[in-house]
Write an enzyme that holds these catalytic residues in place. Structure first.
Site, PDB file in Angstrom:
ATOM      1  N   LYS A  76       4.061 -10.536  28.799  1.00  0.00           N
ATOM      2  CA  LYS A  76       5.488 -10.833  28.896  1.00  0.00           C
ATOM      3  C   LYS A  76       5.749 -12.272  29.314  1.00  0.00           C
ATOM      4  CE  LYS A  76       7.276  -6.162  29.532  1.00  0.00           C
ATOM      5  NZ  LYS A  76       7.970  -5.219  30.428  1.00  0.00           N
ATOM      6  N   ASP A 109       1.092  -6.132  31.962  1.00  0.00           N
ATOM      7  CA  ASP A 109       2.209  -6.809  31.295  1.00  0.00           C
ATOM      8  C   ASP A 109       2.101  -8.327  31.278  1.00  0.00           C
ATOM      9  OD1 ASP A 109       3.734  -4.772  30.229  1.00  0.00           O
ATOM     10  OD2 ASP A 109       5.013  -4.545  31.993  1.00  0.00           O
TER      11      ASP A 109
END
Length: 329
Positions: free
Chosen positions: A198, A195
């Site tokens: 993000k 991730d």
């Protein structure tokens, strides 16, 4: 333990080599060393002759190395390996050594030839275990630094990494996939990066307590592409072999939100079009997200989360990997 055995003339030529040389008897008692050995280690010849060759051990060399050495030498087979010894100054001495047995008449001798790894052209020597450790820690630092805004994210990343390790090893064994150990380690280490994209998301959307609008959802769905861009920019600046190959990490970042039935994002890949590493991390990521409290939702029980995964195998998740995952609990 002093020795009275004299060094045969047949072995004296070895002392002229440019590398460090040590000659011992059959009990590994030092009979002679050359000038290079004295220069590198700092130990004077007349003070170490008669000592056991292992007197410079640092206790940092893996025990399996000594076991391998003893097994070969007992069979009078030459042996090569890596030692971490200590110089007289206390400084560590990393060296590649070849030990060769020599039988002269009824007497057995061992010739040890050391090459200091610090002096090799490549510069720094790292064992395979150390490379794995360095890779893991560097990727961890990268992942956490990209998500520093949310202290809870670090715990999520570490849990995903730990569960990815359990799942890929179990799935490999259960299905006899014969995955290469390097690949398995790469997947485990890279899972923590899933991730990083993000980092480019607005906080107002990322931590919004309510439902996202369709526009906000589209922005969130850009994070795999942003993550891949971050990774590629970083990897261009890295020259070390142990973190230079980022294909597995890129696959995890780009494709861990793809779904088995082709309804995922960002590319709507379907089935085995999705790389194996992304299919594995996808299940782990969803499970941890479901069982963890977030600003916008309460945590689910393990049982409820496993039921969700079971109900969505063949839709969201690779059915075979999903079955392996469920079997872990």
């Amino acid at each position: 333990m002093k020795t009275t055995l004299q060094l045969p003339y047949q072995l004296k030529g070895f002392l002229e080599l440019g590398d460090a040389v040590i000659i011992t008897d059959s009990h590994h008692i030092i009979l002679e060393v050359n000038d290079t050995y004295q220069t590198i280690t700092g130990f004077e010849r007349n003070k170490i002759i008669g000592l056991k060759a292992g007197f410079i051990k640092s206790n940092l060399t893996d025990q399996s190395t000594y076991t391998s050495m003893k097994t070969s030498l007992k069979q009078l087979i030459p042996w090569s390996g890596i030692f971490i010894n200590r110089k007289k100054s206390g400084e560590l001495w990393h060296s590649s050594i070849t030990i060769t047995p020599f039988q002269i008449g009824e007497d057995l001798f061992f010739i040890g030839i050391f090459r200091a790894l610090e002096q090799l052209e490549e510069g720094l020597y790292l064992s395979e275990n150390k490379k794995i450790e360095v890779q893991r820690e560097l990727l961890k630092v990268l992942a956490i630094s990209c998500e520093i805004r949310d202290p809870g994210t670090e715990e999520h990343l570490i849990r995903v990494q730990e569960l990815t390790e359990v799942l890929i090893k179990a799935h490999n064994k259960k299905n006899n996939l014969q995955l290469e150990p390097n690949y398995i380690n790469n997947v485990i280490h890279s899972s923590i990066l899933h991730d990083i994209g993000k980092a480019g998301m607005p906080e107002g959307i990322l931590y919004k307590p309510g439902a996202l609008t369709s526009y906000e959802r589209k922005i969130i769905e850009m994070h795999p592409l942003i993550g891949a861009d971050i990774l590629n920019k970083m990897s261009k600046e890295i020259n070390y072999d142990f973190i230079k190959s980022m294909e597995v990490a890129e696959n995890i970042i780009l494709y861990h939100h793809e779904k088995w039935d082709g309804t995922g994002y960002p590319f709507n890949l379907k089935g085995e079009e999705i790389p194996l590493e992304a299919r594995i991390v996808s299940i782990v990521d969803v499970f941890d997200a479901l069982t963890t409290r977030r600003p916008y939702k309460d945590s689910w029980s393990k049982e409820k989360a496993l039921t969700f995964i079971d109900e969505n195998k063949g839709k969201h998740f690779d059915p075979s990997i999903a079955e392996t995952f469920i079997s872990l609990f």
